[in-house]
Design a protein around this motif. Structure first.
Motif, PDB file in Angstrom:
ATOM      1  N   ARG A  93       0.855  -1.187   0.000  1.00  0.00           N
ATOM      2  CA  ARG A  93       0.000   0.000   0.000  1.00  0.00           C
ATOM      3  C   ARG A  93       0.890   1.234   0.000  1.00  0.00           C
ATOM      4  NH1 ARG A  93      -4.605  -1.881   4.469  1.00  0.00           N
ATOM      5  NH2 ARG A  93      -4.560  -4.083   3.872  1.00  0.00           N
ATOM      6  N   ASP A  94       0.355   2.304  -0.537  1.00  0.00           N
ATOM      7  CA  ASP A  94       1.088   3.561  -0.611  1.00  0.00           C
ATOM      8  C   ASP A  94       0.110   4.699  -0.373  1.00  0.00           C
ATOM      9  OD1 ASP A  94       2.924   5.386  -3.186  1.00  0.00           O
ATOM     10  OD2 ASP A  94       3.166   5.362  -1.008  1.00  0.00           O
ATOM     11  N   TYR A  95       0.586   5.732   0.324  1.00  0.00           N
ATOM     12  CA  TYR A  95      -0.274   6.873   0.641  1.00  0.00           C
ATOM     13  C   TYR A  95       0.488   8.168   0.410  1.00  0.00           C
ATOM     14  CZ  TYR A  95      -2.914   3.370   3.307  1.00  0.00           C
ATOM     15  OH  TYR A  95      -3.626   2.267   3.702  1.00  0.00           O
ATOM     16  N   THR A  96      -0.223   9.178  -0.001  1.00  0.00           N
ATOM     17  CA  THR A  96       0.383  10.492  -0.009  1.00  0.00           C
ATOM     18  C   THR A  96       0.537  10.965   1.432  1.00  0.00           C
ATOM     19  OG1 THR A  96       0.290  12.660  -1.071  1.00  0.00           O
ATOM     20  CG2 THR A  96      -1.759  11.830  -0.144  1.00  0.00           C
ATOM     21  N   ASP A  97       1.521  11.804   1.676  1.00  0.00           N
ATOM     22  CA  ASP A  97       1.846  12.182   3.057  1.00  0.00           C
ATOM     23  C   ASP A  97       0.670  12.803   3.806  1.00  0.00           C
ATOM     24  OD1 ASP A  97       5.332  13.191   2.490  1.00  0.00           O
ATOM     25  OD2 ASP A  97       4.399  11.223   2.802  1.00  0.00           O
ATOM     26  N   SER A  98      -0.130  13.571   3.114  1.00  0.00           N
ATOM     27  CA  SER A  98      -1.189  14.320   3.798  1.00  0.00           C
ATOM     28  C   SER A  98      -2.301  13.437   4.364  1.00  0.00           C
ATOM     29  CB  SER A  98      -1.796  15.363   2.858  1.00  0.00           C
ATOM     30  OG  SER A  98      -2.411  14.745   1.752  1.00  0.00           O
ATOM     31  N   VAL A  99      -2.365  12.167   3.951  1.00  0.00           N
ATOM     32  CA  VAL A  99      -3.428  11.299   4.456  1.00  0.00           C
ATOM     33  C   VAL A  99      -2.892  10.150   5.300  1.00  0.00           C
ATOM     34  CG1 VAL A  99      -4.795  11.857   2.407  1.00  0.00           C
ATOM     35  CG2 VAL A  99      -3.570   9.667   2.502  1.00  0.00           C
ATOM     36  N   LYS A 100      -1.584  10.026   5.403  1.00  0.00           N
ATOM     37  CA  LYS A 100      -1.007   8.933   6.198  1.00  0.00           C
ATOM     38  C   LYS A 100      -1.483   9.012   7.637  1.00  0.00           C
ATOM     39  CE  LYS A 100       3.213   8.078   3.543  1.00  0.00           C
ATOM     40  NZ  LYS A 100       4.689   8.217   3.516  1.00  0.00           N
ATOM     41  N   GLY A 101      -1.888   7.874   8.161  1.00  0.00           N
ATOM     42  CA  GLY A 101      -2.387   7.823   9.529  1.00  0.00           C
ATOM     43  C   GLY A 101      -3.868   8.143   9.648  1.00  0.00           C
ATOM     44  N   ARG A 102      -4.472   8.645   8.585  1.00  0.00           N
ATOM     45  CA  ARG A 102      -5.899   8.978   8.612  1.00  0.00           C
ATOM     46  C   ARG A 102      -6.704   8.128   7.642  1.00  0.00           C
ATOM     47  NH1 ARG A 102      -7.668  13.819   6.994  1.00  0.00           N
ATOM     48  NH2 ARG A 102      -5.965  14.159   5.496  1.00  0.00           N
ATOM     49  N   PHE A 103      -6.133   7.813   6.482  1.00  0.00           N
ATOM     50  CA  PHE A 103      -6.824   7.040   5.450  1.00  0.00           C
ATOM     51  C   PHE A 103      -6.224   5.633   5.388  1.00  0.00           C
ATOM     52  CE2 PHE A 103      -8.190  10.734   2.422  1.00  0.00           C
ATOM     53  CZ  PHE A 103      -8.751  11.402   3.499  1.00  0.00           C
ATOM     54  N   THR A 104      -7.081   4.666   5.075  1.00  0.00           N
ATOM     55  CA  THR A 104      -6.641   3.288   4.882  1.00  0.00           C
ATOM     56  C   THR A 104      -7.274   2.725   3.617  1.00  0.00           C
ATOM     57  OG1 THR A 104      -6.470   2.950   7.280  1.00  0.00           O
ATOM     58  CG2 THR A 104      -6.527   0.988   5.877  1.00  0.00           C
ATOM     59  N   VAL A 105      -6.420   2.232   2.737  1.00  0.00           N
ATOM     60  CA  VAL A 105      -6.908   1.591   1.516  1.00  0.00           C
ATOM     61  C   VAL A 105      -6.891   0.077   1.725  1.00  0.00           C
ATOM     62  CG1 VAL A 105      -4.605   1.602   0.442  1.00  0.00           C
ATOM     63  CG2 VAL A 105      -6.664   1.440  -0.985  1.00  0.00           C
ATOM     64  N   SER A 106      -7.937  -0.582   1.251  1.00  0.00           N
ATOM     65  CA  SER A 106      -8.026  -2.041   1.381  1.00  0.00           C
ATOM     66  C   SER A 106      -8.800  -2.578   0.193  1.00  0.00           C
ATOM     67  CB  SER A 106      -8.709  -2.424   2.699  1.00  0.00           C
ATOM     68  OG  SER A 106     -10.038  -1.936   2.734  1.00  0.00           O
ATOM     69  N   ARG A 107      -8.785  -3.883   0.036  1.00  0.00           N
ATOM     70  CA  ARG A 107      -9.538  -4.486  -1.052  1.00  0.00           C
ATOM     71  C   ARG A 107     -10.042  -5.851  -0.649  1.00  0.00           C
ATOM     72  NH1 ARG A 107      -5.795  -4.426  -6.074  1.00  0.00           N
ATOM     73  NH2 ARG A 107      -7.567  -5.492  -7.062  1.00  0.00           N
ATOM     74  N   ASP A 108     -11.167  -6.211  -1.244  1.00  0.00           N
ATOM     75  CA  ASP A 108     -11.759  -7.533  -1.068  1.00  0.00           C
ATOM     76  C   ASP A 108     -11.874  -8.121  -2.465  1.00  0.00           C
ATOM     77  OD1 ASP A 108     -13.360  -9.754  -0.737  1.00  0.00           O
ATOM     78  OD2 ASP A 108     -14.698  -8.792   0.698  1.00  0.00           O
ATOM     79  N   ASN A 109     -10.930  -8.943  -2.830  1.00  0.00           N
ATOM     80  CA  ASN A 109     -10.905  -9.469  -4.193  1.00  0.00           C
ATOM     81  C   ASN A 109     -12.057 -10.428  -4.465  1.00  0.00           C
ATOM     82  OD1 ASN A 109      -8.732  -7.916  -4.936  1.00  0.00           O
ATOM     83  ND2 ASN A 109      -7.215  -9.526  -4.540  1.00  0.00           N
ATOM     84  N   ALA A 110     -12.605 -11.019  -3.438  1.00  0.00           N
ATOM     85  CA  ALA A 110     -13.771 -11.888  -3.631  1.00  0.00           C
ATOM     86  C   ALA A 110     -14.971 -11.071  -4.110  1.00  0.00           C
ATOM     87  CB  ALA A 110     -14.108 -12.607  -2.338  1.00  0.00           C
ATOM     88  N   LYS A 111     -15.010  -9.820  -3.689  1.00  0.00           N
ATOM     89  CA  LYS A 111     -16.096  -8.919  -4.101  1.00  0.00           C
ATOM     90  C   LYS A 111     -15.650  -7.967  -5.207  1.00  0.00           C
ATOM     91  CE  LYS A 111     -18.336  -8.871   0.439  1.00  0.00           C
ATOM     92  NZ  LYS A 111     -18.811  -8.024   1.574  1.00  0.00           N
ATOM     93  N   ASN A 112     -14.397  -8.059  -5.597  1.00  0.00           N
ATOM     94  CA  ASN A 112     -13.846  -7.175  -6.633  1.00  0.00           C
ATOM     95  C   ASN A 112     -14.083  -5.708  -6.283  1.00  0.00           C
ATOM     96  OD1 ASN A 112     -12.211  -7.464  -8.834  1.00  0.00           O
ATOM     97  ND2 ASN A 112     -13.865  -7.510 -10.345  1.00  0.00           N
ATOM     98  N   THR A 113     -13.814  -5.385  -5.035  1.00  0.00           N
ATOM     99  CA  THR A 113     -14.089  -4.045  -4.521  1.00  0.00           C
ATOM    100  C   THR A 113     -12.892  -3.524  -3.735  1.00  0.00           C
ATOM    101  OG1 THR A 113     -16.455  -4.509  -4.390  1.00  0.00           O
ATOM    102  CG2 THR A 113     -15.645  -2.660  -3.084  1.00  0.00           C
TER     103      THR A 113
END
Length: 120
Positions: free
Chosen positions: A55-75
């Motif tokens: 995962r990679d984040y721009t500095d301004s959102v680190k610690g506040r935003f979380t990216v995740s995925r559920d490949n079973a749901k393709n989301t």
């Protein structure tokens, strides 16, 4: 051909949370989230690899935003906490067949965007 549909945007007060979703039809590799505020250029927010191990984040959102995925749901999801007025923008998800990247030019497919508005 990959189609992407974002949802979950809305209006929230500063300090609040939202979770964006990006539903994909078709096979996707790395997925990215970008945003465009009024009068500003499109900027990278976060990205996640195909399996979700990187995962990679721009500095301004680190610690506040979380990216995740559920490949079973393709989301893919973007959990946004401690929102600030500066986070106000249209948020787009994008996909590419390779590894995660920050450059918008390296993404092949884009969603239509979802508006996030954070009031002070």
């Amino acid at each position: 051909q990959v189609q992407l549909v974002e949802s979950g945007g809305g209006s929230v007060q500063a300090g609040g949370s939202l979770r964006l979703s990006c539903a994909a039809s078709g096979r996707t590799g790395a997925m990215g989230w970008f945003r465009q505020a009024p009068g500003k250029e499109l900027e990278f927010v976060a990205a996640i690899s195909a399996i979700g191990g990187n995962r990679d984040y721009t500095d301004s959102v680190k610690g506040r935003f979380t990216v995740s995925r559920d490949n079973a749901k393709n989301t893919v999801y973007l959990q946004m906490n401690s929102l600030k007025p500066d986070d106000t923008a249209v948020y787009y998800c994008a996909s590419r067949s390779g590894t995660l990247r920050r450059s918008r030019e390296q993404y092949d497919y884009w969603g239509q965007g979802t508006q996030v508005t954070v009031s002070s």
